[in-house]
Design an enzyme around this catalytic site. Sequence first.
Site, PDB file in Angstrom:
ATOM      1  N   GLY A   1      49.933  54.722  24.011  1.00 31.64           N
ATOM      2  CA  GLY A   1      51.128  55.476  24.413  1.00 31.64           C
ATOM      3  C   GLY A   1      52.441  55.092  23.756  1.00 31.64           C
ATOM      4  O   GLY A   1      53.500  55.486  24.224  1.00 31.64           O
TER       5      GLY A   1
ATOM      6  N   ASP B   1      39.410  66.154  22.526  1.00 24.70           N
ATOM      7  CA  ASP B   1      39.422  65.940  21.079  1.00 24.70           C
ATOM      8  C   ASP B   1      40.690  66.568  20.492  1.00 24.70           C
ATOM      9  O   ASP B   1      40.955  67.753  20.698  1.00 24.70           O
ATOM     10  CB  ASP B   1      38.170  66.600  20.478  1.00 24.70           C
ATOM     11  CG  ASP B   1      38.141  66.500  18.959  1.00 24.70           C
ATOM     12  OD1 ASP B   1      38.934  65.700  18.408  1.00 24.70           O
ATOM     13  OD2 ASP B   1      37.346  67.220  18.331  1.00 24.70           O
TER      14      ASP B   1
ATOM     15  N   ASP C   1      43.964  62.118  24.285  1.00 27.70           N
ATOM     16  CA  ASP C   1      43.190  60.979  23.773  1.00 27.70           C
ATOM     17  C   ASP C   1      42.101  60.658  24.781  1.00 27.70           C
ATOM     18  O   ASP C   1      42.329  60.737  25.994  1.00 27.70           O
ATOM     19  CB  ASP C   1      44.105  59.744  23.587  1.00 27.70           C
ATOM     20  CG  ASP C   1      43.527  58.723  22.599  1.00 27.70           C
ATOM     21  OD1 ASP C   1      42.372  58.295  22.794  1.00 27.70           O
ATOM     22  OD2 ASP C   1      44.241  58.373  21.647  1.00 27.70           O
TER      23      ASP C   1
ATOM     24  N   ASP D   1      48.934  60.555  15.545  1.00 34.87           N
ATOM     25  CA  ASP D   1      48.691  59.236  14.943  1.00 34.87           C
ATOM     26  C   ASP D   1      47.191  58.937  14.945  1.00 34.87           C
ATOM     27  O   ASP D   1      46.780  57.796  15.033  1.00 34.87           O
ATOM     28  CB  ASP D   1      49.477  58.185  15.761  1.00 34.87           C
ATOM     29  CG  ASP D   1      49.495  56.811  15.108  1.00 34.87           C
ATOM     30  OD1 ASP D   1      49.316  56.719  13.889  1.00 34.87           O
ATOM     31  OD2 ASP D   1      49.697  55.822  15.840  1.00 34.87           O
TER      32      ASP D   1
ATOM     33  N   LYS E   1      46.767  58.469   6.951  1.00 37.97           N
ATOM     34  CA  LYS E   1      46.215  57.137   6.647  1.00 37.97           C
ATOM     35  C   LYS E   1      45.578  57.220   5.267  1.00 37.97           C
ATOM     36  O   LYS E   1      44.753  58.117   5.014  1.00 37.97           O
ATOM     37  CB  LYS E   1      45.154  56.741   7.682  1.00 37.97           C
ATOM     38  CG  LYS E   1      45.517  57.092   9.125  1.00 37.97           C
ATOM     39  CD  LYS E   1      46.409  56.063   9.770  1.00 37.97           C
ATOM     40  CE  LYS E   1      46.782  56.534  11.178  1.00 37.97           C
ATOM     41  NZ  LYS E   1      47.833  55.763  11.800  1.00 37.97           N
TER      42      LYS E   1
ATOM     43  N   ALA F   1      46.786  57.315  22.868  1.00 33.26           N
ATOM     44  CA  ALA F   1      46.579  56.049  23.583  1.00 33.26           C
ATOM     45  C   ALA F   1      46.863  54.834  22.689  1.00 33.26           C
ATOM     46  O   ALA F   1      46.572  54.877  21.490  1.00 33.26           O
ATOM     47  CB  ALA F   1      45.131  55.992  24.081  1.00 33.26           C
TER      48      ALA F   1
END
Length: 352
Positions: free
Chosen positions: A220, A257, A237, A273, A302, A218
């Site tokens: 998207g 999840d 998501d 992501d 990250k 999300a």
Amino acid sequence: MSGLFLHCRAGFEKECAAEIQQRGGETGAAGFCRAQPHSGFVVYEAGGPDDARRLVETLRFDTLIFARQWFVVLERNSALPGDDRVTAMVEGLKGLPEPAGDLFVEHPDTNEGKALSRLCKALRGPLKGALSKAGLLAADTAIRIHVCLLDGTDAYMGYVPVVNSSPWPMGIAHLRLPRAAPSRATLKLDEALLQLLPARERDRLLQPGMRAVDLGAAPGGWTWQLVRRHLRVIAVDNGAMAPALLESGLVEHRRADGFGFQPPSPVDWMVCDMVEQPMRIARLAARWIGLGWCRHTIFNLKLPMKQRYQEVRRCLDAIAAELQTAGVRYRLACKQLYHDREEVTVYLERTA
Ligand SMILES: C[S@@+](CC[C@H](N)C(=O)[O-])C[C@H]1O[C@@H](n2cnc3c(N)ncnc32)[C@H](O)[C@@H]1O
């Protein structure tokens, strides 16, 4: 001087320096780095006179994570005359090993650097003309000249083998944000597909009708890139997806999840992501590839604020260990993309 100039994301000079120092050391080169925080570049001072040239001939540029672009330094001139920079630049480039086929006039990717972009553009034509006249430019040769201005009177000059460098000035792929894309993050996947998939294989790897799972999808932006290429996507998501994507008929939204989700049957692609600890994401991707749930995956790691290079290496080592134990052969590419912030992007493919 014998050295390498490496462009990187401002704020990642330490990581870029640690990486080139380690990778250079593995090839037997002894050098040290000069790296000013937030300068957007690193200079690696090679030990021997030929070390820098040998490095660009032995190290594969596409295996470096934090370097966006690089070149062998022939000269740094910190006293360029304001009324005739071109003559001084040609002089600095006389040590080229052969004539070059192209010329990039660059600046570091920082706010101060961007202020030089007009000067860079203005210099390119006259410099090209003067280099041609001096016999330093020719058609279809294997090297490209780089001039990187630090300010109006200071520049590094050198060259790089074209096939072992980024095709873009400063290594920056400028992509336009499509109006219909639901988020800016869409550019990350667009660039990843461009940078991390070998060009000659891109069409084969992303074919209409292929099936994909997007973990942490999300709103998207990444799903949009896949749908644009006519893939069918399961978007996982708990957050809301852009309604237009759901209306495309190619997207199925699952509120679940990402760590617990298992595809109903193997898919071609998994992209991810999710904002999570990098090691958790690395292990998740290795599991998908190891279990054969997907053939290709692109995911972001990250990065924490400290020890970012070491953390990336730890994650890549964990993937290698997991896939080795599973007896799975793979290919991996990892890069800090222009559109990445405090993160790097990884492409992993199961090859057997
Ligand atoms: C950076 S955003 C993704 C942006 C998206 N790639 C795009 O292009 O629009 C991260 C998303 O991961 C989702 N996320 C985080 N942890 C998750 C988890 N455990 N399972 C599923 N989604 C998760 C968040 O809800 C958020 O929507």
